[in-house]
Enzyme design. Structure first.
Site, PDB file in Angstrom:
ATOM      1  N   TYR A  15     123.473  27.891  11.594  1.00 48.77           N
ATOM      2  CA  TYR A  15     122.030  28.060  11.783  1.00 48.77           C
ATOM      3  C   TYR A  15     121.619  27.797  13.232  1.00 48.77           C
ATOM      4  CZ  TYR A  15     121.170  28.217   6.725  1.00 48.77           C
ATOM      5  OH  TYR A  15     121.146  28.578   5.401  1.00 48.77           O
ATOM      6  N   LYS A  17     107.286  48.663  42.479  1.00 48.91           N
ATOM      7  CA  LYS A  17     106.589  47.387  42.614  1.00 48.91           C
ATOM      8  C   LYS A  17     107.580  46.218  42.444  1.00 48.91           C
ATOM      9  CE  LYS A  17     102.797  44.918  40.376  1.00 48.91           C
ATOM     10  NZ  LYS A  17     101.789  45.052  39.321  1.00 48.91           N
ATOM     11  N   LYS A  61     103.872  44.654  31.971  1.00 47.29           N
ATOM     12  CA  LYS A  61     103.562  43.624  32.957  1.00 47.29           C
ATOM     13  C   LYS A  61     104.822  43.116  33.666  1.00 47.29           C
ATOM     14  CE  LYS A  61      99.129  43.163  32.635  1.00 47.29           C
ATOM     15  NZ  LYS A  61      98.355  43.591  33.830  1.00 47.29           N
ATOM     16  N   HIS A  89     140.522  35.943   8.963  1.00 49.46           N
ATOM     17  CA  HIS A  89     139.242  36.609   9.254  1.00 49.46           C
ATOM     18  C   HIS A  89     139.483  37.982   9.882  1.00 49.46           C
ATOM     19  CE1 HIS A  89     136.505  33.134   8.639  1.00 49.46           C
ATOM     20  NE2 HIS A  89     137.652  32.488   8.783  1.00 49.46           N
ATOM     21  N   CYS A 109     138.260  34.282   3.636  1.00 49.01           N
ATOM     22  CA  CYS A 109     138.459  32.838   3.796  1.00 49.01           C
ATOM     23  C   CYS A 109     137.891  32.092   2.588  1.00 49.01           C
ATOM     24  CB  CYS A 109     137.868  32.370   5.118  1.00 49.01           C
ATOM     25  SG  CYS A 109     138.732  30.921   5.751  1.00 49.01           S
ATOM     26  N   GLU A 132     137.446  40.264  10.342  1.00 46.82           N
ATOM     27  CA  GLU A 132     136.277  40.685  11.132  1.00 46.82           C
ATOM     28  C   GLU A 132     136.417  40.357  12.617  1.00 46.82           C
ATOM     29  OE1 GLU A 132     136.407  38.154   9.055  1.00 46.82           O
ATOM     30  OE2 GLU A 132     135.024  36.535   9.555  1.00 46.82           O
ATOM     31  N   ASP A 179     129.140  35.806  21.578  1.00 50.94           N
ATOM     32  CA  ASP A 179     129.169  36.876  22.580  1.00 50.94           C
ATOM     33  C   ASP A 179     130.599  37.349  22.869  1.00 50.94           C
ATOM     34  OD1 ASP A 179     126.597  37.662  23.145  1.00 50.94           O
ATOM     35  OD2 ASP A 179     126.256  36.089  24.623  1.00 50.94           O
TER      36      ASP A 179
HETATM   37  N1  GLN Z   1     135.998  25.835   3.928  1.00 49.91           N
HETATM   38  C1  GLN Z   1     137.201  26.588   3.751  1.00 49.91           C
HETATM   39  C2  GLN Z   1     138.384  25.944   4.457  1.00 49.91           C
HETATM   40  O1  GLN Z   1     138.218  25.161   5.357  1.00 49.91           O
HETATM   41  C3  GLN Z   1     137.018  28.019   4.204  1.00 49.91           C
HETATM   42  C4  GLN Z   1     136.778  28.154   5.666  1.00 49.91           C
HETATM   43  C5  GLN Z   1     136.205  29.488   6.063  1.00 49.91           C
HETATM   44  O2  GLN Z   1     135.668  30.232   5.239  1.00 49.91           O
HETATM   45  N2  GLN Z   1     136.248  29.804   7.347  1.00 49.91           N
HETATM   46  O3  GLN Z   1     139.503  26.226   4.124  1.00 49.91           O
END
Ligand code: GLN
Length: 538
Positions: free
Chosen positions: A61, A231, A195, A515, A389, A517, A78
């Site tokens: 968050y 400007k 502006k 992961h 995960c 992604e 980034d």
């Molecule tokens: N909380 C889980 C772990 O630590 C999964 C972690 C995650 O989804 N990145 O294994």
């Protein structure tokens, strides 16, 4: 690695003014893309002004997703954009925080390296910042190092970074370094005007700190007229051609094309005395963009997570769907669903209309039962499913509870005393007490079993993927899972950890401990996302 080049590395600094969230990361990545498309070698670095040593300990968050590099650095999101635009891996050296800078300086002080000197922000902190900026260029791997300074000029906490840029600009000179300043030109609806005053003031703040920006990039909702550009040029001591418009667009992937039209790359190259005659080859990029903007079909995929109020928390997943959607000529309508909103009474209704379900990564037990129900729904209704995960771990818990009859099965992360710890803490995590940088992080290899969905997607036997977790599938249960139809289709060859589980009889039901992604990029979409979407379309 390339041989030592005749020309030294050029350094481009990107600062921001007026407000945060103007998209310095996207401008940096777009410029890098244009330079790369001309055959130059480019890397991008992000300097973050906060005191956390890295964002690994931050709640999503706060700053959105924590990105993970090949070498296991937990970094600002980034860096994900940099990799997705350039298709070149970043590393720990590409993300530096104030916390890391101070930690290094204080460690040196404790070792006695400063030989009795008083340790101060200038020169000791600024020297350490400069060392880390120059480190990336010192290996002669890059023609350009683009350094993005986080935060907004005028913030107390970014002062040492701005001061370091001033010093470097002086040391390197105008042909080896330049500063691009990104600001906002707001539109006043009442008077119907754009502006420029905020931009003028923001450049003044930079000037007070000893920095004359060379190029201004102005974020705007409406076209900047010639008069306005003139400007700004006049008031801010920059060339007319160095006032660049960055108008709002529907996708970040259009920004390189816009920056090319505005000649941002040509302006940079001219100022740094580099050749700019060869045009950048953006044809593969444009092909992707065309597919992204003119899809032939649409699928509805539900992303079940607990940080859905802040979509940046899942930015790499969202972008992976765009890359893989384009390959399938398909628009992925990603519906973010809060896992805390899902319960026994409503899950059928909430999930019924979806063509595919993704259960997101996460930590802790908030919303966990909603995620488990989503995995159950996907399994029972033959809805394509990708668990990432924690998403894999939820699929495993669900399968244990409802297919193996282990009603109290759980992960020891949520339920320390569960009688059936189907997900358990990894052996080498048991003695770990510190939270920062201590998870299983970065790239590990994985062997795929032939004739599985995973193998079909990747088309190769051995893969490497990035990780960020402490818990794992408990292989004591592997035999019973496989007997009941959920098989381990990917295993780490070095330590035997289960990396992928899938249900053979299902249309497409795959959970991964890593992961995917983090490795998807525009020109190399991730195979698992491609196949997941394909299954969701049919
Ligand atoms: N909380 C889980 C772990 O630590 C999964 C972690 C995650 O989804 N990145 O294994």
């Amino acid at each position: 690695m390339r041989q030592k080049m005749a020309k030294p590395t050029k350094y481009i600094f990107v600062t921001g003014g007026v407000t945060s969230s103007l998209g310095k990361g996207i401008i940096s990545a777009s410029l890098a893309k244009l330079l790369q498309a001309r055959g130059y070698h480019v890397t991008i670095q992000k300097l973050d002004p906060y005191i956390n040593v890295d964002p690994g300990t931050l709640n999503p968050y706060e700053h959105g997703e924590c990105y993970v590099t090949e070498d296991g650095a937990e970094t600002d999101l980034d860096l994900g954009h940099y990799e997705r635009f350039l298709g070149v891996p970043t590393s720990q050296a590409n993300n530096i925080t104030t916390g890391r800078i101070y930690q290094t300086v204080i460690d040196k002080e404790r070792r006695g390296d400063y030989l009795g000197k008083t340790v101060q922000v200038i020169p000791h902190i600024t020297d350490e910042i400069k060392r880390r900026i120059k480190l990336l260029g010192s290996r002669y791997k890059y023609d350009f190092v683009i350094t993005e300074i986080g935060g907004t000029v005028g913030d107390i906490e970014s002062l040492p970074y701005i001061e370091s840029v001033r010093q470097l600009k002086w040391e390197m000179g105008d042909t080896n370094s330049l500063v691009i300043h990104l600001t906002l030109v707001p539109f006043l609806a009442a008077s119907g005007e754009l502006k420029t005053k905020h931009t003028q003031h923001s450049v003044k703040v930079l000037l007070e700190n000893g920095i004359q920006p060379n190029i201004l990039v102005l974020r705007t909702e409406h076209e900047l007229g010639d008069e306005l550009r003139k400007k700004v040029a006049l008031f801010c001591n920059v060339d007319y051609s160095a006032v660049i418009q960055s108008i709002d667009v529907s996708t970040i992937y259009e920004v390189p094309i816009l920056m090319q039209k505005e000649k941002l790359d040509v302006t940079v190259l001219k100022k740094l005395g580099m050749s700019y005659e060869v045009q950048p080859d953006l044809s593969p990029w444009k092909k992707f963009l065309k597919r992204l903007q003119h899809p032939k079909c649409e699928v509805k995929i539900g992303l079940i997570g607990k940080y859905v109020e802040l979509p940046d928390a899942y930015i790499s997943i969202t972008e992976s769907f765009k890359h893989a959607g384009a390959v399938n000529n398909c628009h992925v309508n990603l519906i973010l669903i809060h896992s805390e909103d899902i319960d026994e009474s409503n899950y059928q209704n909430i999930l019924r209309d979806l063509n595919g379900i993704l259960v997101a990564p996460g930590f802790g037990d908030r919303g966990i039962e909603g995620k488990i129900l989503a995995a159950k729904y996907a399994r029972e209704n033959n809805t394509p499913f990708l668990g990432i995960c924690l998403g894999l771990q939820c699929a495993v818990i669900e399968f244990a509870r409802h297919k193996l009859g282990l009603k109290k099965a759980h992960s020891t992360e949520m339920e320390m005393k569960t009688p059936h710890p189907v997900i358990d803490l990894m052996e080498d995590q048991k003695a770990v007490t510190e939270k920062g940088g201590t998870m299983r992080l970065g790239s590990y290899s994985c062997l795929l079993k032939e004739s599985t969905k995973a193998y079909k997607a990747y088309g190769v036997k051995e893969i490497t993927e990035r990780h960020r977790h402490r818990y794992e599938f408990n292989d004591r249960y592997q035999k019973s899972f496989e007997k009941a139809g959920m098989i381990a289709s990917g295993i780490n060859p070095d330590n035997g950890l289960v990396e992928i589980m899938e249900i053979s009889s299902h249309k497409w039901y795959v959970g991964v401990q890593f992961h995917p992604e983090y490795r998807s990029n525009v020109l190399n979409p991730h195979p698992l996302f491609i196949d997941f979407i394909k299954a969701s379309i049919s």
